[in-house]
Enzyme design. Structure first.
Site, PDB file in Angstrom:
ATOM      1  CB  CYS A 207      15.163  19.605 -25.403  1.00  0.00           C
ATOM      2  SG  CYS A 207      13.434  19.810 -25.794  1.00  0.00           S
TER       3      CYS A 207
ATOM      4  CB  CYS B  43      14.500  20.222 -28.919  1.00  0.00           C
ATOM      5  SG  CYS B  43      14.025  21.429 -27.665  1.00  0.00           S
TER       6      CYS B  43
END
Length: 145
Positions: free
Chosen positions: A72, A75
């Site tokens: 991600c 993230c």
């Protein structure tokens, strides 16, 4: 009552019994031990499962849980902020890999990543999805600390 709530209650009851036994036996409470337990670690805690998260949430007054995935991009952008919050605030910071712990991520309400869940006194009090700025997260941690 969910499995997490049941586990939380068992941990609280065990700690309460241990404290009561120590008081009844006339044992002095070692405040340095208590302080160490509530003091947050200076780096994120990698959660190994549901029971481990429950221990962290019960052990610390304020816990910021970061539900993330290695693949991600947002993230990865949030990672330096998460590490700084762990090092510089009174909150414990826990990381849950949503790929490795899908059931736990689902229980935390992580439908997208990153999802951040803030716990205060063992209860979830805030849930945010997406990258959050450091100031916002620090403000939330201060509010519940």
């Amino acid at each position: 009552m969910s499995d997490i709530d049941d586990e939380r209650q068992r941990i609280r009851e065990r700690k309460k019994r241990e404290l009561q036994e120590r008081l009844e036996n006339g044992d002095e409470l070692d405040t340095s031990e208590t302080d160490d337990r509530s003091r947050a670690p200076g780096e994120p805690i990698s959660i190994s499962g549901e029971g481990h998260l429950e221990e962290v949430v019960v052990e610390h007054d304020v816990v910021l849980v970061d539900c993330y995935a290695d693949w991600c991009g947002p993230c990865q952008m949030l990672e330096p902020t998460i590490e700084a919050l762990a090092a510089e605030t009174d909150a414990a910071v826990a990381k849950v890999d949503v790929d490795a712990h899908q059931r736990l991520a689902q229980q935390l309400g992580a439908q997208g990543v990153p999802t951040l869940v803030l716990y205060a006194d063992g209860e979830p009090v805030e849930r945010m999805v997406g990258v959050q700025n450091r100031g916002t997260l620090e403000g939330l941690i201060e509010r519940y600390s």
